[in-house]
Design a protein around this motif. Structure first.
Motif, PDB file in Angstrom:
ATOM      1  N   GLU A 148       0.853  -1.187   0.000  1.00  0.00           N
ATOM      2  CA  GLU A 148       0.000   0.000   0.000  1.00  0.00           C
ATOM      3  C   GLU A 148       0.882   1.228   0.000  1.00  0.00           C
ATOM      4  O   GLU A 148       1.833   1.312   0.777  1.00  0.00           O
ATOM      5  CB  GLU A 148      -0.897   0.015   1.234  1.00  0.00           C
ATOM      6  CG  GLU A 148      -2.309  -0.439   0.948  1.00  0.00           C
ATOM      7  CD  GLU A 148      -3.217  -0.084   2.100  1.00  0.00           C
ATOM      8  OE1 GLU A 148      -3.414   1.120   2.337  1.00  0.00           O
ATOM      9  OE2 GLU A 148      -3.699  -0.997   2.774  1.00  0.00           O
ATOM     10  N   PRO A 149       0.611   2.192  -0.831  1.00  0.00           N
ATOM     11  CA  PRO A 149       1.442   3.385  -0.859  1.00  0.00           C
ATOM     12  C   PRO A 149       1.262   4.195   0.417  1.00  0.00           C
ATOM     13  O   PRO A 149       0.157   4.298   0.937  1.00  0.00           O
ATOM     14  CB  PRO A 149       0.915   4.153  -2.071  1.00  0.00           C
ATOM     15  CG  PRO A 149      -0.477   3.690  -2.226  1.00  0.00           C
ATOM     16  CD  PRO A 149      -0.509   2.270  -1.771  1.00  0.00           C
ATOM     17  N   PHE A 150       2.336   4.715   0.929  1.00  0.00           N
ATOM     18  CA  PHE A 150       2.193   5.538   2.123  1.00  0.00           C
ATOM     19  C   PHE A 150       2.988   6.825   2.030  1.00  0.00           C
ATOM     20  O   PHE A 150       2.879   7.688   2.872  1.00  0.00           O
ATOM     21  CB  PHE A 150       2.593   4.769   3.377  1.00  0.00           C
ATOM     22  CG  PHE A 150       4.068   4.569   3.522  1.00  0.00           C
ATOM     23  CD1 PHE A 150       4.696   3.534   2.872  1.00  0.00           C
ATOM     24  CD2 PHE A 150       4.828   5.420   4.307  1.00  0.00           C
ATOM     25  CE1 PHE A 150       6.052   3.342   2.991  1.00  0.00           C
ATOM     26  CE2 PHE A 150       6.193   5.235   4.430  1.00  0.00           C
ATOM     27  CZ  PHE A 150       6.802   4.191   3.773  1.00  0.00           C
ATOM     28  N   ARG A 208       2.195  24.385  -0.297  1.00  0.00           N
ATOM     29  CA  ARG A 208       1.420  23.227  -0.706  1.00  0.00           C
ATOM     30  C   ARG A 208       2.067  21.966  -0.140  1.00  0.00           C
ATOM     31  O   ARG A 208       1.387  20.998   0.131  1.00  0.00           O
ATOM     32  CB  ARG A 208       1.361  23.169  -2.246  1.00  0.00           C
ATOM     33  CG  ARG A 208       1.057  21.806  -2.792  1.00  0.00           C
ATOM     34  CD  ARG A 208       0.667  21.875  -4.256  1.00  0.00           C
ATOM     35  NE  ARG A 208      -0.777  21.765  -4.387  1.00  0.00           N
ATOM     36  CZ  ARG A 208      -1.589  22.782  -4.619  1.00  0.00           C
ATOM     37  NH1 ARG A 208      -1.110  24.003  -4.705  1.00  0.00           N
ATOM     38  NH2 ARG A 208      -2.876  22.596  -4.741  1.00  0.00           N
ATOM     39  N   PRO A 212       4.224  19.791   2.646  1.00  0.00           N
ATOM     40  CA  PRO A 212       4.424  19.823   4.085  1.00  0.00           C
ATOM     41  C   PRO A 212       5.849  20.147   4.506  1.00  0.00           C
ATOM     42  O   PRO A 212       6.079  21.059   5.270  1.00  0.00           O
ATOM     43  CB  PRO A 212       4.024  18.418   4.535  1.00  0.00           C
ATOM     44  CG  PRO A 212       3.966  17.596   3.312  1.00  0.00           C
ATOM     45  CD  PRO A 212       3.727  18.506   2.168  1.00  0.00           C
ATOM     46  N   TYR A 244       3.698  12.709   3.160  1.00  0.00           N
ATOM     47  CA  TYR A 244       3.153  11.585   3.903  1.00  0.00           C
ATOM     48  C   TYR A 244       1.640  11.721   3.945  1.00  0.00           C
ATOM     49  O   TYR A 244       1.051  11.749   5.010  1.00  0.00           O
ATOM     50  CB  TYR A 244       3.685  11.576   5.323  1.00  0.00           C
ATOM     51  CG  TYR A 244       5.083  11.060   5.452  1.00  0.00           C
ATOM     52  CD1 TYR A 244       5.337   9.704   5.500  1.00  0.00           C
ATOM     53  CD2 TYR A 244       6.146  11.933   5.538  1.00  0.00           C
ATOM     54  CE1 TYR A 244       6.619   9.232   5.632  1.00  0.00           C
ATOM     55  CE2 TYR A 244       7.429  11.472   5.662  1.00  0.00           C
ATOM     56  CZ  TYR A 244       7.668  10.120   5.716  1.00  0.00           C
ATOM     57  OH  TYR A 244       8.939   9.666   5.857  1.00  0.00           O
ATOM     58  N   CYS A 245       1.053  11.898   2.830  1.00  0.00           N
ATOM     59  CA  CYS A 245      -0.383  12.115   2.816  1.00  0.00           C
ATOM     60  C   CYS A 245      -1.054  10.902   2.212  1.00  0.00           C
ATOM     61  O   CYS A 245      -0.407  10.021   1.654  1.00  0.00           O
ATOM     62  CB  CYS A 245      -0.721  13.358   2.010  1.00  0.00           C
ATOM     63  SG  CYS A 245      -0.017  14.855   2.718  1.00  0.00           S
ATOM     64  N   ASP A 246      -2.336  10.895   2.337  1.00  0.00           N
ATOM     65  CA  ASP A 246      -3.095   9.856   1.672  1.00  0.00           C
ATOM     66  C   ASP A 246      -2.851  10.029   0.185  1.00  0.00           C
ATOM     67  O   ASP A 246      -3.201  11.032  -0.417  1.00  0.00           O
ATOM     68  CB  ASP A 246      -4.577   9.993   1.983  1.00  0.00           C
ATOM     69  CG  ASP A 246      -5.360   8.866   1.357  1.00  0.00           C
ATOM     70  OD1 ASP A 246      -6.123   8.224   2.070  1.00  0.00           O
ATOM     71  OD2 ASP A 246      -5.211   8.630   0.146  1.00  0.00           O
ATOM     72  N   THR A 283      -5.419  11.083  -2.669  1.00  0.00           N
ATOM     73  CA  THR A 283      -6.044  12.394  -2.762  1.00  0.00           C
ATOM     74  C   THR A 283      -5.087  13.471  -3.256  1.00  0.00           C
ATOM     75  O   THR A 283      -5.521  14.523  -3.670  1.00  0.00           O
ATOM     76  CB  THR A 283      -6.581  12.831  -1.390  1.00  0.00           C
ATOM     77  OG1 THR A 283      -5.482  12.961  -0.502  1.00  0.00           O
ATOM     78  CG2 THR A 283      -7.567  11.835  -0.858  1.00  0.00           C
ATOM     79  N   ALA A 320      -0.994   7.153   6.373  1.00  0.00           N
ATOM     80  CA  ALA A 320      -0.848   8.482   6.962  1.00  0.00           C
ATOM     81  C   ALA A 320      -1.586   9.544   6.161  1.00  0.00           C
ATOM     82  O   ALA A 320      -1.349   9.715   4.978  1.00  0.00           O
ATOM     83  CB  ALA A 320       0.630   8.829   7.037  1.00  0.00           C
ATOM     84  N   ARG A 321      -2.427  10.220   6.850  1.00  0.00           N
ATOM     85  CA  ARG A 321      -3.125  11.308   6.198  1.00  0.00           C
ATOM     86  C   ARG A 321      -2.417  12.626   6.519  1.00  0.00           C
ATOM     87  O   ARG A 321      -2.468  13.558   5.742  1.00  0.00           O
ATOM     88  CB  ARG A 321      -4.582  11.331   6.670  1.00  0.00           C
ATOM     89  CG  ARG A 321      -5.247  12.668   6.482  1.00  0.00           C
ATOM     90  CD  ARG A 321      -6.753  12.570   6.621  1.00  0.00           C
ATOM     91  NE  ARG A 321      -7.387  12.569   5.315  1.00  0.00           N
ATOM     92  CZ  ARG A 321      -7.836  11.500   4.686  1.00  0.00           C
ATOM     93  NH1 ARG A 321      -7.704  10.329   5.250  1.00  0.00           N
ATOM     94  NH2 ARG A 321      -8.412  11.589   3.508  1.00  0.00           N
ATOM     95  N   PRO A 339       0.847  15.079   7.473  1.00  0.00           N
ATOM     96  CA  PRO A 339       2.271  15.110   7.143  1.00  0.00           C
ATOM     97  C   PRO A 339       3.177  14.852   8.338  1.00  0.00           C
ATOM     98  O   PRO A 339       3.996  13.961   8.313  1.00  0.00           O
ATOM     99  CB  PRO A 339       2.477  16.522   6.599  1.00  0.00           C
ATOM    100  CG  PRO A 339       1.281  17.298   7.009  1.00  0.00           C
ATOM    101  CD  PRO A 339       0.168  16.335   7.178  1.00  0.00           C
ATOM    102  N   TYR A 366       0.767  22.102   6.728  1.00  0.00           N
ATOM    103  CA  TYR A 366       1.232  23.238   5.939  1.00  0.00           C
ATOM    104  C   TYR A 366       0.772  23.059   4.509  1.00  0.00           C
ATOM    105  O   TYR A 366       1.557  23.111   3.586  1.00  0.00           O
ATOM    106  CB  TYR A 366       2.750  23.323   5.953  1.00  0.00           C
ATOM    107  CG  TYR A 366       3.319  23.861   7.217  1.00  0.00           C
ATOM    108  CD1 TYR A 366       3.383  25.228   7.437  1.00  0.00           C
ATOM    109  CD2 TYR A 366       3.822  23.016   8.181  1.00  0.00           C
ATOM    110  CE1 TYR A 366       3.927  25.726   8.594  1.00  0.00           C
ATOM    111  CE2 TYR A 366       4.375  23.507   9.338  1.00  0.00           C
ATOM    112  CZ  TYR A 366       4.425  24.855   9.546  1.00  0.00           C
ATOM    113  OH  TYR A 366       4.976  25.341  10.680  1.00  0.00           O
ATOM    114  N   CYS A 367      -0.469  22.807   4.343  1.00  0.00           N
ATOM    115  CA  CYS A 367      -0.963  22.544   3.005  1.00  0.00           C
ATOM    116  C   CYS A 367      -1.836  23.699   2.560  1.00  0.00           C
ATOM    117  O   CYS A 367      -2.180  24.582   3.341  1.00  0.00           O
ATOM    118  CB  CYS A 367      -1.754  21.248   2.983  1.00  0.00           C
ATOM    119  SG  CYS A 367      -0.769  19.823   3.408  1.00  0.00           S
ATOM    120  N   ASP A 368      -2.180  23.659   1.317  1.00  0.00           N
ATOM    121  CA  ASP A 368      -3.124  24.644   0.835  1.00  0.00           C
ATOM    122  C   ASP A 368      -4.418  24.410   1.595  1.00  0.00           C
ATOM    123  O   ASP A 368      -5.048  23.372   1.506  1.00  0.00           O
ATOM    124  CB  ASP A 368      -3.356  24.468  -0.659  1.00  0.00           C
ATOM    125  CG  ASP A 368      -4.265  25.541  -1.193  1.00  0.00           C
ATOM    126  OD1 ASP A 368      -3.879  26.198  -2.152  1.00  0.00           O
ATOM    127  OD2 ASP A 368      -5.351  25.722  -0.636  1.00  0.00           O
TER     128      ASP A 368
END
Lengths: 257, 257
Positions: A127-129, A223, A225, A244-246, A249, B222-223, B225, B244-246
């Motif tokens: 799973e990508p993380f 944009r 992190p 390190y985001c989902d 999305t 991880a959702r 950062p 620190y995202c948009d």
DNA sequence: TGCGTCATTATGTCTAGACATAATATGAGG
DNA sequence: CCTCATATTATGTCTAGACATAATGACGCA
């Protein structure tokens, strides 16, 4: 306080450190002079000096000749961060790790050295993380041109091929410039202030403008992190952007070249 | 190499450090014993010891009694990160800073101490640039219950009210647990290996299983950062999540309680 | 008032020697 | 082949004293 410890220097260090951390000695407080501490703890001055030196290294104490030793002012904020080797971290959890390169681009920059840009995805248990965009300065790491980043993640390769890559990495928040390691309100030298700021013995009014005109640039609304720059000594050899985001999305939308 | 320096200890330190960073002395290489270095540099052994001690503190060298001093193996990866005081950072850019609290919730946890959770937005020049979710352990910082986080950002308040808050913050990647500060492949003690690993003088085959069974839990994709935990000494007093995202693209969706 | 000089003070560093200690090698004895 | 005791080695730490150095206040002179 003043509890038993294996050796005197350590006892002194921990004793003073405890007072500082507990707030008993507040920032700016003057610490007794080394001779007095030596007498109090029944040891040589060199031992006290060693203890204080370690506290200086830890950033808890400041020392100035003639003036004495003082409890340091806390840095604005600093953190020690561990960015572990992802492959190893995942393996330690008993999951399989996989690296998948998406794009490897060699950029020719006018007037500057070539760079290698690698985009890829880190997987754990298929799973990508994390997304990674890595930029490597080929002038600094020419061997990277031969590396096969389709197979090996850039971080893994760099760690294996650069001696002490981890020397002094610089980290900045997305869009924000790296801040100075320490910042402290600076006041014009006044005579009665606690001796926290060095004072030259000038009696004339050496005019110092309180602030220099700040460059008024619009901040790039962040944009991303965090971005990392790996620098072995002073030279920047590699630049890392990690999301390190989902992944579902943000992937396509954020990773534009 | 071996160029002039203000004092002997520093010269020795820089000399050895240069050899390590250049790769001339690779990880695991044995450094000459202190007596020999003392003779070579024409100084006392204590001076050499001091220099080596500083290199140990810097993580470049490992020392073991009887065995000697060795070039350390680079840590898997570590970075020093600066998380500046946002208000100060923005002010330095000549932009106005503003904090806007969105939700302040006191959570009563069964069997555990209450926590305060603050959600809010950091603005620069009236534009949002960061979301913050802060969790504060009220058992550790009871005074926080009285603070008005609608007016003051939690970070600013904590920095002002906690002595040495910045002592030892712990940082982990989103969803990933904090990794051990150092990790190194451990081999079973064999006699001819470079003396990089401590060897007890056991000739019997003290059986050590190569790995302990890892807890096989699914990783939380991880959702977020990065998350920060501020710990003055050992106790965790506050937990910070910063995006620190948009802000327009993640705000409502990601900040579910 | 302004400037240079000087003594003072507390840290910065070094030395030579001493003893403590942990890790290892070696050898005796089973 | 194993176990225990012992010697060896290189680091770990301390001491007492010495000299260097930076910051500062005090003083005198222009």
């Amino acid at each position: 306080m003043t509890r038993a410890a294996p050796n005197p220097a350590r006892r002194i260090r921990e004793d003073i450190e405890a007072r500082i951390r507990s707030g008993e000695w507040k920032p700016g407080t003057r610490i007794p002079i080394e001779q007095e501490l030596a007498a109090r703890y029944g040891c040589a001055r060199a031992t006290v000096s060693k203890a204080l030196g370690e506290l200086v290294a830890a950033g808890l104490v400041e020392r100035r000749r003639k003036a004495g030793s003082f409890v340091a002012h806390p840095p604005v904020h600093s953190a020690v961060m561990t960015v572990p080797d992802l492959a190893e971290l995942i393996a330690a959890r008993g999951e399989t790790y996989r690296w998948e390169a998406r794009a490897i681009v060699r950029r020719k920059n006018v007037g500057e050295a070539d760079t290698l840009q690698i985009d890829g995805i880190h997987f754990a248990a298929d799973e990508p993380f994390a997304l990674e965009r890595r930029t490597i300065e080929l002038a600094e790491v020419p061997a990277a041109a031969e590396a096969d980043f389709a197979v090996e993640a850039p971080g893994t390769w760099l760690l294996a091929h650069i001696p002490w890559t981890s020397g002094r990495p610089v980290v900045g928040g997305g869009g924000l410039p790296p801040a100075p390691p320490r910042h402290r309100a600076r006041r014009p030298a006044r005579h009665a202030c606690p001796p926290a700021f060095p004072r030259r013995s000038i009696r004339s009014g050496g005019r110092v403008s309180g602030r220099d005109a700040p460059a008024r640039r619009r901040m790039n609304s962040a944009r991303y992190p965090w971005t990392f720059a790996l620098c072995p000594a002073e030279r920047c050899i590699s630049h890392l952007l990690m999301l390190y985001c989902d992944i579902n999305t943000v992937a396509e939308h954020d990773l534009v070249p």
